[in-house]
Design an enzyme around this catalytic site. Sequence first.
Site, PDB file in Angstrom:
ATOM      1  N   GLU A 131      13.836   6.723   5.807  1.00 39.45           N
ATOM      2  CA  GLU A 131      12.246   6.517   5.996  1.00 39.45           C
ATOM      3  C   GLU A 131      11.505   6.954   4.759  1.00 39.45           C
ATOM      4  O   GLU A 131      11.490   8.284   4.797  1.00 39.45           O
ATOM      5  CB  GLU A 131      12.292   7.401   7.322  1.00 39.45           C
ATOM      6  CG  GLU A 131      10.865   7.177   7.810  1.00 39.45           C
ATOM      7  CD  GLU A 131      10.558   8.210   9.047  1.00 39.45           C
ATOM      8  OE1 GLU A 131       9.441   7.960   9.713  1.00 39.45           O
ATOM      9  OE2 GLU A 131      11.404   8.929   9.569  1.00 39.45           O
ATOM     10  N   HIS A 251       3.264  11.561  21.184  1.00 41.91           N
ATOM     11  CA  HIS A 251       3.176  10.786  19.989  1.00 41.91           C
ATOM     12  C   HIS A 251       2.352   9.714  20.218  1.00 41.91           C
ATOM     13  O   HIS A 251       1.183   9.332  19.452  1.00 41.91           O
ATOM     14  CB  HIS A 251       4.482   9.943  19.487  1.00 41.91           C
ATOM     15  CG  HIS A 251       5.320  10.975  18.567  1.00 41.91           C
ATOM     16  ND1 HIS A 251       5.864  12.115  19.050  1.00 41.91           N
ATOM     17  CD2 HIS A 251       5.357  11.095  17.202  1.00 41.91           C
ATOM     18  CE1 HIS A 251       6.611  12.764  18.052  1.00 41.91           C
ATOM     19  NE2 HIS A 251       6.447  12.120  17.208  1.00 41.91           N
ATOM     20  N   ASP A 274      13.208   9.989  17.018  1.00 35.22           N
ATOM     21  CA  ASP A 274      12.622  10.579  15.801  1.00 35.22           C
ATOM     22  C   ASP A 274      13.080  11.992  15.922  1.00 35.22           C
ATOM     23  O   ASP A 274      12.277  12.978  15.705  1.00 35.22           O
ATOM     24  CB  ASP A 274      11.266  10.467  15.786  1.00 35.22           C
ATOM     25  CG  ASP A 274      10.586  10.905  14.379  1.00 35.22           C
ATOM     26  OD1 ASP A 274      11.352  10.728  13.457  1.00 35.22           O
ATOM     27  OD2 ASP A 274       9.236  10.984  14.185  1.00 35.22           O
ATOM     28  N   ALA A 308       5.733  16.602  13.261  1.00 37.43           N
ATOM     29  CA  ALA A 308       6.761  16.559  12.464  1.00 37.43           C
ATOM     30  C   ALA A 308       8.287  16.315  13.187  1.00 37.43           C
ATOM     31  O   ALA A 308       9.216  16.902  13.366  1.00 37.43           O
ATOM     32  CB  ALA A 308       7.124  18.023  11.943  1.00 37.43           C
ATOM     33  N   GLY A 309       8.243  14.836  13.632  1.00 41.34           N
ATOM     34  CA  GLY A 309       9.261  14.524  14.442  1.00 41.34           C
ATOM     35  C   GLY A 309       9.010  14.817  15.722  1.00 41.34           C
ATOM     36  O   GLY A 309       8.128  14.924  16.103  1.00 41.34           O
TER      37      GLY A 309
END
Length: 748
Positions: A131, A251, A274, A308-309
Amino acid sequence: MNRLALVNGGVLTERGIVSGLAVLVEGAHIVAVVPEHELPSSGVQRHDLQGATLLPGFIDCQVNGGGGVLFNNQTDVEALRRIGAAHRRFGTTAFLPTLISDDAGRMSAAIGAVRAAITEGVPGVLGIHLEGPYLAPDRKGTHDAGKFRVPDADEIALATSLDKGLSLVTLAPERVGPEIVRALVARGAIVCAGHTAASYEQAVAGIAAGVRGFTHLFNAMSPLTGREPGAVGAALEAPDVWCGIIVDGHHVHPASLRVALAAKPRGKVFLVTDAMPPVGADDPSYELYGETITARDGVVRNAAGALAGSALDMATAVRNTVRMLGLPLEEAARMASTYPARLWAWRPATAASPPAAARTWWRWTTRCRCARSGSVARPAEAVAGAPAEPAAGPRRFASVDALRGLTVAAMLLVNTPGDWAHVYAPLRHAEWHGFTPTDLIFPMFLFIVGVSIALGVMPRVDASASQVARMRPLLVRAARLIALGLLLHALAWWLLDRESFRPYGVLQRIGLCFAVTAWLAVTVSARAQWLWFAALLVGYGLLLAAGGTLAPLDNIASRIDTALLGPHLYQFDPVTGRGHDPEGLASTLPAIATCLLGLRCGDWLRQGRLRTLVLAGAIALALALGLCWALWQPINKNLWTPSYVLWTGGLAMGLLAAAHALIDRRGWPAWGRRFGVNAIAAYAGSAVMVIVLTATGTMPWLYTQVSSPAITPVFGPEAASLAFAIAFVAFWWMVVLVMDRHRVYLRI
């Protein structure tokens, strides 16, 4: 090796979660999915699932970490082992370790670790997801923009240097340009767009160059607006690209995800986590780029407030998909298994085929509890469209169920008009030579019988057993079909006071064709099956020619059937002593050829060899040969002439190709599936209903007193007769709908 049978649970299949099936496991592999009553009496250890549900093992193509380990911080085999173990607790049996933007040295170490893990057989590791670092600074998220760059030839070689497993690269297409996308694809990488500020036009150009998917749709990418569709608009518009989504309630808003699901074809949206180190760990904190990040209330953010993920596991993602997006469990499970496997199975023509493990993975998961850790297996529901070698177990295609169901519905429609004297011409059989749409129905069903033998029957046959042992259950099934047909005719003879009992019939012909086709499938090679197909057509054609005429009652097929059964035929003239039966014994020979053609096409479908060019050639050949033969022996359903076999076979292949492309690959609804999974119940049940209602006078009364008075004065008697037939089909559709919802399936 002892076999383990998982029984007494629901199993996710193409037609939903089905009970009464046994999943047969040998070592780490699922070798078959069969009805529980077909399990051998010895040599199998049974494990009672106690009503639990068996789902495909989850596949996650974006796993940054887990079990307290971040892959960027620990690029070695032990890290991958710990990450995989952490996610297996939540049903994930296959994953792509994901390295977020880093320098070339770290990338090389990560690729080396993945290569070593695959070599050592670390459970679940299928490749690597890079990624970045070819991303857009404006959409960096939690990535370190200082590591962003445009790859040169050396770095393209590095990014695609994994020689074992899969390589997925997420990039910003506007940063690298189409040439670099094409270069990565040419070297075997699957390229996805993500962390991109691309305009709509730039995103479309990336798709044209080879971008196959979009990483965590909506997040860190140019949004969809009225005047600028952006990367999101391009992703939703393109029917052939996949989109990964993070369903954690943080998200992306659930409404946006529902919009994406409505816009994309079924099967093109899949789940990703993620995931970061807190998944499967007691410690909610970890280090990223030298910064300590802590998961709070299920949300992971850095000091700047950027996500952050995630702290999401795949089992929770599946539950969220059901709860937040309103999807059934079976579809949510496919989004976490079958659909990402389809992306991974995609390959450009220049690249090597992915390993079988990338195509199909199953795992027993119930309330996040797993029966076997790290087991790799082939499922009954394999991934459609994958360029796979033949699957070990039975495969069920929604397209085949749909075609079977539509054929059964068509049978009911043409067989139950309100008034046989008033039927539209296309809903009648041709009087003798020639054809109508109705004349395609029965050969279509026999063709699907052959397809089903290839897909569902032969994979269950124990290849190590003797031919007699292999044939026994197949002959028993054929005998049951014939017996059911005879019972239906006996009921009609008894209640309707017919002059003579008719032994021939539709189910009897299906049973005979099934028996011979299954015997050839078990005993001879594919080449020999084609030779049998040709021999049946040529031999029967010569037999008809030797008879001297194709006239009704005087042709050789009718004369043979008359000699065998005389007045017990469908049609018999006592004056001349001659008769005819459209399901007679002589014309069953070419009907077997129709079933054989379905067997070969089903085998193509099962092996993933059903390509447009091959099918187009086969269809054109069948139609051309049929028309040429028709100059010598016309298309005739009553005699099942060789030209009729080729003509209907070509059309059946075309319908199968279209259904497979639209339903299995593009996700169109499988209309007719419910009739298809209960074909015997619908056909036999409707036949009993017609016999009983006719014998009691109810059937004629319903038409003359209800249907005809309401419709005939306005639309005419043909419309009234058709409306009655449609109502009959609708009634049986409701019956099979209820049966399907209660998982009741009649098997012979």
